[in-house]
Scaffold this active site. Sequence first.
Site, PDB file in Angstrom:
ATOM      1  N   GLU A  44      43.445  71.919 -10.011  1.00 53.27           N
ATOM      2  CA  GLU A  44      42.858  73.255 -10.144  1.00 53.27           C
ATOM      3  C   GLU A  44      42.737  73.870  -8.744  1.00 53.27           C
ATOM      4  O   GLU A  44      42.005  73.361  -7.908  1.00 53.27           O
ATOM      5  CB  GLU A  44      41.469  73.152 -10.779  1.00 53.27           C
ATOM      6  CG  GLU A  44      40.841  74.496 -11.042  1.00 53.27           C
ATOM      7  CD  GLU A  44      39.416  74.400 -11.586  1.00 53.27           C
ATOM      8  OE1 GLU A  44      38.638  73.568 -11.092  1.00 53.27           O
ATOM      9  OE2 GLU A  44      39.082  75.173 -12.497  1.00 53.27           O
ATOM     10  N   CYS A  51      37.500  79.684 -14.228  1.00 50.95           N
ATOM     11  CA  CYS A  51      37.786  78.383 -14.840  1.00 50.95           C
ATOM     12  C   CYS A  51      38.927  78.476 -15.842  1.00 50.95           C
ATOM     13  O   CYS A  51      39.613  77.494 -16.098  1.00 50.95           O
ATOM     14  CB  CYS A  51      36.523  77.834 -15.495  1.00 50.95           C
ATOM     15  SG  CYS A  51      35.758  78.986 -16.629  1.00 50.95           S
ATOM     16  N   LYS A 107      19.405  76.018 -11.027  1.00 47.97           N
ATOM     17  CA  LYS A 107      19.837  75.734  -9.652  1.00 47.97           C
ATOM     18  C   LYS A 107      21.147  76.499  -9.453  1.00 47.97           C
ATOM     19  O   LYS A 107      22.211  76.038  -9.846  1.00 47.97           O
ATOM     20  CB  LYS A 107      20.049  74.228  -9.481  1.00 47.97           C
ATOM     21  CG  LYS A 107      19.884  73.709  -8.062  1.00 47.97           C
ATOM     22  CD  LYS A 107      20.795  74.339  -7.021  1.00 47.97           C
ATOM     23  CE  LYS A 107      22.146  73.665  -6.957  1.00 47.97           C
ATOM     24  NZ  LYS A 107      23.055  74.347  -5.985  1.00 47.97           N
ATOM     25  N   GLU A 142      30.495  72.191 -18.718  1.00 43.05           N
ATOM     26  CA  GLU A 142      31.570  73.191 -18.744  1.00 43.05           C
ATOM     27  C   GLU A 142      32.306  73.038 -17.423  1.00 43.05           C
ATOM     28  O   GLU A 142      31.785  73.420 -16.375  1.00 43.05           O
ATOM     29  CB  GLU A 142      30.984  74.609 -18.855  1.00 43.05           C
ATOM     30  CG  GLU A 142      30.228  74.883 -20.127  1.00 43.05           C
ATOM     31  CD  GLU A 142      31.146  75.105 -21.320  1.00 43.05           C
ATOM     32  OE1 GLU A 142      32.375  75.132 -21.155  1.00 43.05           O
ATOM     33  OE2 GLU A 142      30.604  75.240 -22.433  1.00 43.05           O
TER      34      GLU A 142
HETATM   35  P1  NAP Z   1      30.823  72.507  -8.089  1.00 44.76           P
HETATM   36  O1  NAP Z   1      31.139  72.180  -6.679  1.00 44.76           O
HETATM   37  O2  NAP Z   1      31.033  71.460  -9.119  1.00 44.76           O
HETATM   38  O3  NAP Z   1      29.310  72.991  -8.100  1.00 44.76           O
HETATM   39  C1  NAP Z   1      28.674  73.478  -9.260  1.00 44.76           C
HETATM   40  C2  NAP Z   1      27.175  73.360  -9.088  1.00 44.76           C
HETATM   41  O4  NAP Z   1      26.818  71.981  -8.994  1.00 44.76           O
HETATM   42  C3  NAP Z   1      26.648  74.023  -7.818  1.00 44.76           C
HETATM   43  O5  NAP Z   1      25.385  74.579  -8.079  1.00 44.76           O
HETATM   44  C4  NAP Z   1      26.540  72.837  -6.888  1.00 44.76           C
HETATM   45  O6  NAP Z   1      25.667  73.020  -5.812  1.00 44.76           O
HETATM   46  C5  NAP Z   1      26.058  71.766  -7.820  1.00 44.76           C
HETATM   47  N1  NAP Z   1      26.280  70.392  -7.338  1.00 44.76           N
HETATM   48  C6  NAP Z   1      27.197  69.949  -6.441  1.00 44.76           C
HETATM   49  N2  NAP Z   1      27.070  68.609  -6.276  1.00 44.76           N
HETATM   50  C7  NAP Z   1      26.049  68.200  -7.070  1.00 44.76           C
HETATM   51  C8  NAP Z   1      25.436  66.946  -7.348  1.00 44.76           C
HETATM   52  N3  NAP Z   1      25.852  65.815  -6.757  1.00 44.76           N
HETATM   53  N4  NAP Z   1      24.417  66.920  -8.238  1.00 44.76           N
HETATM   54  C9  NAP Z   1      24.003  68.037  -8.854  1.00 44.76           C
HETATM   55  N5  NAP Z   1      24.531  69.244  -8.630  1.00 44.76           N
HETATM   56  C10 NAP Z   1      25.550  69.339  -7.757  1.00 44.76           C
HETATM   57  O7  NAP Z   1      31.626  73.768  -8.591  1.00 44.76           O
HETATM   58  P2  NAP Z   1      31.802  75.159  -7.846  1.00 44.76           P
HETATM   59  O8  NAP Z   1      32.751  74.939  -6.715  1.00 44.76           O
HETATM   60  O9  NAP Z   1      30.489  75.773  -7.578  1.00 44.76           O
HETATM   61  O10 NAP Z   1      32.498  76.029  -9.023  1.00 44.76           O
HETATM   62  C11 NAP Z   1      33.840  75.954  -9.312  1.00 44.76           C
HETATM   63  C12 NAP Z   1      34.116  75.004 -10.472  1.00 44.76           C
HETATM   64  O11 NAP Z   1      33.377  75.413 -11.626  1.00 44.76           O
HETATM   65  C13 NAP Z   1      35.558  75.034 -10.912  1.00 44.76           C
HETATM   66  O12 NAP Z   1      36.013  73.726 -11.155  1.00 44.76           O
HETATM   67  C14 NAP Z   1      35.525  75.839 -12.207  1.00 44.76           C
HETATM   68  O13 NAP Z   1      36.598  75.588 -13.076  1.00 44.76           O
HETATM   69  C15 NAP Z   1      34.224  75.433 -12.773  1.00 44.76           C
HETATM   70  N6  NAP Z   1      33.740  76.424 -13.755  1.00 44.76           N
HETATM   71  C16 NAP Z   1      33.767  76.108 -15.087  1.00 44.76           C
HETATM   72  C17 NAP Z   1      33.354  77.036 -16.047  1.00 44.76           C
HETATM   73  C18 NAP Z   1      33.379  76.705 -17.502  1.00 44.76           C
HETATM   74  O14 NAP Z   1      32.723  77.423 -18.272  1.00 44.76           O
HETATM   75  N7  NAP Z   1      34.078  75.673 -17.943  1.00 44.76           N
HETATM   76  C19 NAP Z   1      32.881  78.288 -15.629  1.00 44.76           C
HETATM   77  C20 NAP Z   1      32.864  78.574 -14.274  1.00 44.76           C
HETATM   78  C21 NAP Z   1      33.290  77.627 -13.347  1.00 44.76           C
HETATM   79  P3  NAP Z   1      26.257  73.594  -4.411  1.00 44.76           P
HETATM   80  O15 NAP Z   1      26.466  75.018  -4.654  1.00 44.76           O
HETATM   81  O16 NAP Z   1      25.237  73.327  -3.397  1.00 44.76           O
HETATM   82  O17 NAP Z   1      27.547  72.877  -4.132  1.00 44.76           O
END
Ligand code: NAP
Length: 504
Positions: free
Chosen positions: A404, A304, A195, A270
Amino acid sequence: MTTQKPLLLALATGQASLLDEPVRMLIGGELADAASGATFPTYNPATGAVIANVAAGAAADVDRAVQAARAAFGHPTWAKLTPASRGELLWRLADLIQRDADVLARLETTNNGRPYRNTRNGDLPGIIKHFRYHAGWATKLHGTTVPVSTPNHFVYTVREPMGVCGCIIPWNYPLNMVSWKIAPALAAGNTVILKPAEETPLTALWIAELALEAGFPPGVVNVVTGMGETAGAALVAHPNVDKLAFTGSTAVGRKIVEAAAGNLKRISLELGGKSPNVIFADADVTAAARQAVWAILSNAGQNCCAGSRLFVQRHVADQVLDTVVSTMERLRVGNGLDPETQVGPLVSQEQLSRVSGFVAAGRDAGAELLLGGVRPAGVADGGFFLAPTVFGKVQDEMEIVREEIFGPVVCALEFDDWDELIARANDTPYGLASAIWTRDINKAHRFAQAIQAGTVWINTYNMFDPAAPFGGYKQSGYGREMGEAVYELYTQTKTVWVGLNGVR
Ligand code: NAP
Ligand code: MG
């Protein structure tokens, strides 16, 4: 299967600026509209323009994909494939990614904003290496023989795939995130439902088509595009999904843990970070300051591991900040498809508003804005741009230090001595990455011991390799991706007891 690569190619090459047909999902080897017929728009962040409408998958589509992945998992064309053959398929997929690297990099830049020089010269070679590395692991996932103290028994273990894996990924490095998830999952013999983030659904679909072309059976790699709250949530809650690998924010990670409890599916997370990047006065201070620029600005700060808390020893603070500011001032911010561009836009209007909100909060709290905080000059009107931004005179308790930001905003913090530095660097719920710049080898290794983070960089930053494990301490998540460690996430161990009584 019919292909939608010509459609996506038109976008990547600029022949089309808005696709007139919807982009479809890939389920069970077939392109699919959402059962509801709904679509959602996806954008070019450099212009703010809609470039395509994409199938808005939801629970019914996730269910179809789970059925396809379950059927593929049990089908002899996949279940009985030898490890060497799985490795060959992964190697072939790497070849196809190499063949299509230009297009993939352009499509990624068009949908995510990240400069083409980074997607083409950094991400794609890394992704190809990643698939080749995991191709090698397919034949090396062996169990052990166990020296039990129970008489007349012989015990061994085997490592088996988890089964059907749901993989939910963010928008910041879409292609990297696809490869970090699917390469080890497939090497271990699982099937996958991806997804992608709603902001960046396109390149995952191209990779899934390449997987079919490489010879992975239909249903082994499925992509369901759609919203997190619908498609994502349905995947997390689905009783027939065995494992859920999530990369994203800590807030959503927490929801995933709760929603996955129904069938106790295995979870790996992650999550976010607020990484300390520490410069001691005994470092090569100018080189460290220049690197601090890229520690925060890589991917416009949407990283991240971003070095978002820049700790500088007090008596070199002015020197470091002068270098950081003067280096950032000279950077070219703009459309990532322009070869001169060094910093691209943020991914969405929502992200730009969020990051701008943090900038305003920092000013209101009394932090000193040394650079940026505004829209840079000369960028396209509709694009989601923010100039590289530096805050000085920052206090530890300010929101811009605690949260963050996920944008091109660095907070500079001054410190005097070791104990104070370590306490402050660790004073965060996050623990993803960290870095120290020093010429003192003892200090460097003492830092590596004292810091609570999954990665420590010494006199370097933002380095990754398929062989080096990566993941979080504390609320930055659990589980390790890459290296041998990732197979803890995608395999389970079976113990076999053989009674030897009666054997003559
Ligand atoms: P996000 O809002 O948490 O979304 C991540 C994924 O989860 C997206 O595909 C999102 O779909 C989905 N999602 C959202 N709500 C959900 C729910 N209730 N149930 C299941 N899935 C759901 O994060 P983002 O804004 O896309 O990415 C930024 C974040 O990712 C930052 O906090 C960053 O630090 C973190 N990150 C971590 C790493 C690591 O390796 N540790 C690497 C990259 C990024 P939608 O797109 O529709 O919202
Ligand atoms: Mg989102």
